[in-house]
Design a protein around this motif. Structure first.
Motif, short mmCIF file in Angstrom:
data_model
loop_
_atom_site.label_atom_id
_atom_site.label_comp_id
_atom_site.label_asym_id
_atom_site.label_seq_id
_atom_site.Cartn_x
_atom_site.Cartn_y
_atom_site.Cartn_z
N ASP A 60 0.83 -1.21 0.00
CA ASP A 60 0.00 0.00 0.00
C ASP A 60 0.86 1.26 0.00
OD1 ASP A 60 -2.16 -1.79 0.36
OD2 ASP A 60 -1.79 -1.76 2.53
N ALA A 61 2.02 1.19 0.66
CA ALA A 61 2.90 2.36 0.72
C ALA A 61 3.79 2.43 -0.51
CB ALA A 61 3.75 2.29 1.98
N ALA A 62 3.62 1.47 -1.44
CA ALA A 62 4.36 1.45 -2.70
C ALA A 62 5.87 1.41 -2.48
CB ALA A 62 3.99 2.64 -3.59
N MET A 63 6.29 0.57 -1.53
CA MET A 63 7.72 0.40 -1.33
C MET A 63 8.29 -0.34 -2.54
SD MET A 63 8.56 1.75 1.54
CE MET A 63 7.71 2.44 2.94
N PRO A 64 9.54 -0.05 -2.90
CA PRO A 64 10.10 -0.66 -4.10
C PRO A 64 10.09 -2.19 -4.03
CG PRO A 64 11.54 1.06 -3.27
CD PRO A 64 10.46 0.88 -2.25
N GLY A 65 9.73 -2.82 -5.14
CA GLY A 65 9.78 -4.27 -5.23
C GLY A 65 8.55 -5.00 -4.71
N MET A 66 7.60 -4.28 -4.15
CA MET A 66 6.41 -4.95 -3.63
C MET A 66 5.44 -5.23 -4.78
SD MET A 66 7.51 -5.04 -0.69
CE MET A 66 6.16 -5.94 0.05
N LEU A 67 4.81 -6.42 -4.72
CA LEU A 67 3.89 -6.80 -5.79
C LEU A 67 2.47 -7.01 -5.25
CD1 LEU A 67 6.10 -9.36 -7.74
CD2 LEU A 67 5.38 -7.08 -8.51
N PRO A 68 1.48 -6.63 -6.05
CA PRO A 68 0.09 -6.83 -5.63
C PRO A 68 -0.35 -8.28 -5.83
CG PRO A 68 0.15 -5.84 -7.82
CD PRO A 68 1.57 -5.98 -7.37
N VAL A 69 -1.12 -8.83 -4.87
CA VAL A 69 -1.74 -10.15 -5.03
C VAL A 69 -3.22 -9.97 -4.73
CG1 VAL A 69 -1.76 -12.57 -4.33
CG2 VAL A 69 0.37 -11.25 -4.23
N ILE A 70 -4.08 -10.39 -5.64
CA ILE A 70 -5.50 -10.07 -5.51
C ILE A 70 -6.19 -10.89 -4.42
CG2 ILE A 70 -6.45 -11.69 -7.22
CD1 ILE A 70 -8.19 -9.24 -8.18
N ASN A 71 -7.09 -10.23 -3.71
CA ASN A 71 -7.89 -10.82 -2.64
C ASN A 71 -9.09 -11.52 -3.28
OD1 ASN A 71 -9.79 -11.23 -0.60
ND2 ASN A 71 -9.26 -9.33 0.48
N GLU A 72 -9.20 -12.85 -3.11
CA GLU A 72 -10.24 -13.59 -3.83
C GLU A 72 -11.64 -13.24 -3.34
OE1 GLU A 72 -9.49 -17.74 -3.33
OE2 GLU A 72 -9.74 -17.70 -1.16
N GLU A 73 -11.74 -12.83 -2.07
CA GLU A 73 -13.06 -12.46 -1.56
C GLU A 73 -13.58 -11.20 -2.26
OE1 GLU A 73 -15.31 -13.84 -0.01
OE2 GLU A 73 -16.63 -12.28 0.77
N CYS A 74 -12.68 -10.26 -2.57
CA CYS A 74 -13.10 -9.04 -3.28
C CYS A 74 -13.65 -9.40 -4.66
CB CYS A 74 -11.94 -8.06 -3.39
SG CYS A 74 -11.37 -7.45 -1.79
N VAL A 75 -13.04 -10.40 -5.28
CA VAL A 75 -13.52 -10.86 -6.59
C VAL A 75 -14.94 -11.43 -6.43
CG1 VAL A 75 -13.13 -12.48 -8.49
CG2 VAL A 75 -11.18 -11.35 -7.38
N ARG A 76 -15.11 -12.26 -5.39
CA ARG A 76 -16.44 -12.85 -5.15
C ARG A 76 -17.47 -11.76 -4.89
NH1 ARG A 76 -13.51 -17.26 -2.39
NH2 ARG A 76 -13.54 -16.07 -0.47
N GLN A 77 -17.08 -10.76 -4.10
CA GLN A 77 -18.02 -9.67 -3.77
C GLN A 77 -18.44 -8.92 -5.04
OE1 GLN A 77 -19.34 -10.13 -1.04
NE2 GLN A 77 -18.47 -8.87 0.61
N ALA A 78 -17.50 -8.69 -5.94
CA ALA A 78 -17.83 -7.98 -7.18
C ALA A 78 -18.78 -8.82 -8.04
CB ALA A 78 -16.56 -7.65 -7.96
N VAL A 79 -18.55 -10.13 -8.08
CA VAL A 79 -19.42 -11.00 -8.87
C VAL A 79 -20.81 -11.06 -8.24
CG1 VAL A 79 -19.79 -13.37 -9.69
CG2 VAL A 79 -17.51 -12.36 -9.80
N ARG A 80 -20.87 -11.19 -6.91
CA ARG A 80 -22.17 -11.19 -6.22
C ARG A 80 -22.93 -9.92 -6.56
NH1 ARG A 80 -19.05 -12.72 -1.34
NH2 ARG A 80 -19.25 -14.99 -1.15
#
Lengths: 494, 95
Positions: A60-80
């Motif tokens: 979240d603080a965008a430190m160098p080298g950090m990579l995003p990994v998606i939260n599967e529950e957020c995907v489910r919530q969007a589909v619901r």
């Protein structure tokens, strides 16, 4: 987006100007914060109200080298949510970077979805009372990250940055330009909020900012070409949405009638003045330079994933309203009030189970909700439980108590609690249905009031006075229908 | 496709990269050379070819909805040029 006009102009919504009538065209982008434990692309908490920067991971603080990994529950919530909006679910969607520099956004970009959103076209039905049901098209819904919060009042020369909200999942729900009045716009926001709450995908709390709307407003001569729109940013209450639209439509009409032109721009609504004002000038028009997020692969799932979520979807407000009307014989109006909040509808159903639906609706809506509103409670903290209210209704239905006594009983249960049937028994509140006993009282009143008896023969309205006397003598416990009938018989009325 | 001097200045502004006026012409040349090189790709016929997003067949990795990070605000702001009470402090940005 190609603009298609799906609506027939309704003169009731026209706004009068010096050169005749105008029609207002409204579309909305609603940002709804997804209910989840952790953020969209990091494991930091989403909990509201924590100390500054406590809910921040290095992603979240965008430190160098950090990579995003998606939260599967957020995907489910969007589909619901997509399913709740009767929308097309896209099994393949893509995340993009939306680039802009601002201190609330450490990476210099927001991760969003541009050309390939997770949810496509859907619809929301609005209940506009006498104007009937109106269908509002949904253009799309996409997932994106929220920004942090800036605090400007701590220091004259500095802004303070709290990134707790940065990276929290948002659903941006974009409507088609189908709304035609501030009333419809308000109804749309309320309905959307109700649907999201039923689904449990967003708490809909506009005061805390978990739901906010960007409102596009333009005006035109009825049925004419769409005009140039202005976007009112970040409106955070249903009431303000209505006020902002009213003001903005009038402002645009005045400009056009003075021979001016509308500049496409972003505006801000100020609740203190009730006005909108320009936020950004056109010169530095935003150029977000969208491009596919290189740190994330496309988001893909199969039909089984969608079907599984569809199976567990709760009954939604429109379906619930139909069912309540059919099962309990409720009016459209009563059913609509009950389904606005899922907890209210659940409470009603518990009361109405095996009882007269209309009578129960009357007690739940008028007596209980009326009282709850007055005292600032919601149904979850109601001093009268569904079981107790059901028992009060039983006592009315079985003629054990009159409607009037029932209100006294409700008052006792509200303030003291207890078993309604036992209260009625203990305090002698039972209704007198024994005609012999009522007749005795009636005879006595007739004997003691010969003047009134004479008058009532020419003034039938005086019957009410007699009823009042009987009620007074019986402490309101006499069955009103029986009293009326016996009085009429004895006084020779009808 | 080619860029002119104004586009170079604009790209610099959008990316918050300061471009000195006497560098504009040289950068314009470099950018146009890069664009010209990339434009060769337009010669490839890609009708009916799906966009490739990964060299190996890979699925987007997903995470369980659990809190696994955060709770250390002092570490988050430790490299900030200025901070106060675990807030980042930046020059006033309100209009």
């Amino acid at each position: 987006m190609t603009l298609v006009d799906t609506r027939t102009p309704n003169p009731a919504y026209f706004i009068g100007g010096a050169t005749g009538d105008w029609e207002v065209i409204i579309g909305m982008e609603v940002h709804a914060q997804v209910i989840s434990e952790s953020k969209l692309f990091s494991g930091a908490s989403t909990q509201f109200g924590n100390p500054p920067n406590a809910n921040v991971s290095f992603v979240d603080a965008a430190m160098p080298g950090m990579l995003p990994v998606i939260n599967e529950e957020c995907v489910r919530q969007a589909v619901r949510t997509g399913l709740g909006l009767k929308a097309k679910i896209n099994k393949h969607s893509v995340f993009d970077r939306k680039n802009y520099f601002y201190p609330d956004q450490p990476p210099g970009y927001q991760i969003s979805q541009y050309l390939d959103p997770i949810v496509g076209e859907g619809k929301v039905l609005l209940d506009m009372g006498e104007d009937g049901e109106v269908e509002i098209g949904i253009e799309r819904l996409h997932l994106e990250t929220d920004a942090g919060k800036l605090i400007h009042d701590q220091d004259p020369n500095s802004s303070f940055v709290d990134l707790n909200r940065a990276g929290v999942a948002l659903m941006e729900i974009v409507s088609k330009p189908d709304l035609r009045s501030s009333e419809e716009a308000k109804a749309y926001l309320s309905k959307l909020r109700t649907i999201l709450r039923y689904l449990g995908t967003c708490d809909g709390n506009m005061e805390q900012g978990s739901m906010r709307a960007d409102i596009n407003v333009s005006v035109r001569k009825p049925g004419g070409e769409f005009g140039t729109r202005c976007e009112i940013k970040n409106v955070n209450s249903v009431r303000f949405a209505g006020q902002a639209i009213e003001f903005e439509a009038r402002r645009q009409i005045d400009i056009l009638e003075d021979g001016g032109v509308i500049d496409q721009e972003t505006r801000l609504y100020d609740p203190k003045t009730g006005e909108t004002r320009s936020m950004r000038s056109k010169e530095d028009a935003q150029d977000y330079r969208y491009f596919p997020e290189p740190d994330l692969l496309p988001l893909e799932f199969d039909d089984a994933f969608i079907e599984h979520l569809a199976k567990d979807l709760p009954e939604l407000p429109d379906e619930k309203r139909h069912r309540l009307m059919e099962t309990f014989g409720l009016t459209h109006y009563d059913a609509s009030i009950l389904v606005m909040d899922r907890a209210n509808a659940d409470f009603f159903e518990e009361v109405a189970e095996g009882r007269d639906g209309k009578l129960c609706a009357n007690w739940v809506i008028n007596e209980l909700f009326g009282r709850l509103n007055k005292e600032g409670h919601d149904v979850a903290s109601s001093p009268v439980s569904a079981k107790q209210l059901g028992e009060i209704v039983d006592l009315i239905s079985s003629d054990a108590i009159s409607g009037k006594i029932a209100k006294d009983l409700f008052e006792i249960v509200w303030t003291e609690g207890g078993d309604p049937a036992k209260i009625v028994e203990d305090r002698g509140m039972k209704q007198v249905t024994d005609t012999g006993a009522i007749e005795a009282v009636v005879d006595e009143i007739i004997a003691n009031n010969p003047d009134q008896v004479e008058k009532v023969k020419n003034k039938p309205g005086l019957l009410g006075w007699f009823v009042g006397q009987v009620m007074k003598q019986t402490q309101g416990k006499a069955n009103p229908q029986a009293v009326n009938q016996i009085l009429k018989d004895k006084l020779g009325l009808d | 496709m080619s860029v002119d001097a104004d586009t170079v200045r604009r790209i610099g502004r959008l990316a918050r990269i300061r471009i000195e006026e006497n560098d504009v012409e040289a950068l314009k040349g470099e950018l146009n050379t890069i664009l010209g090189f990339v434009e060769q790709l337009n010669e490839v016929d890609i009708d009916g070819v799906e966009p490739m997003t990964s060299v190996t067949p890979m699925q987007l990795r997903r995470r369980e909805d659990k809190v696994t990070a955060g709770g250390h605000p002092e570490r988050i702001v430790s490299n900030a040029p200025e901070s106060e009470d675990n807030f980042f402090v930046v020059p006033k940005v309100v209009e």
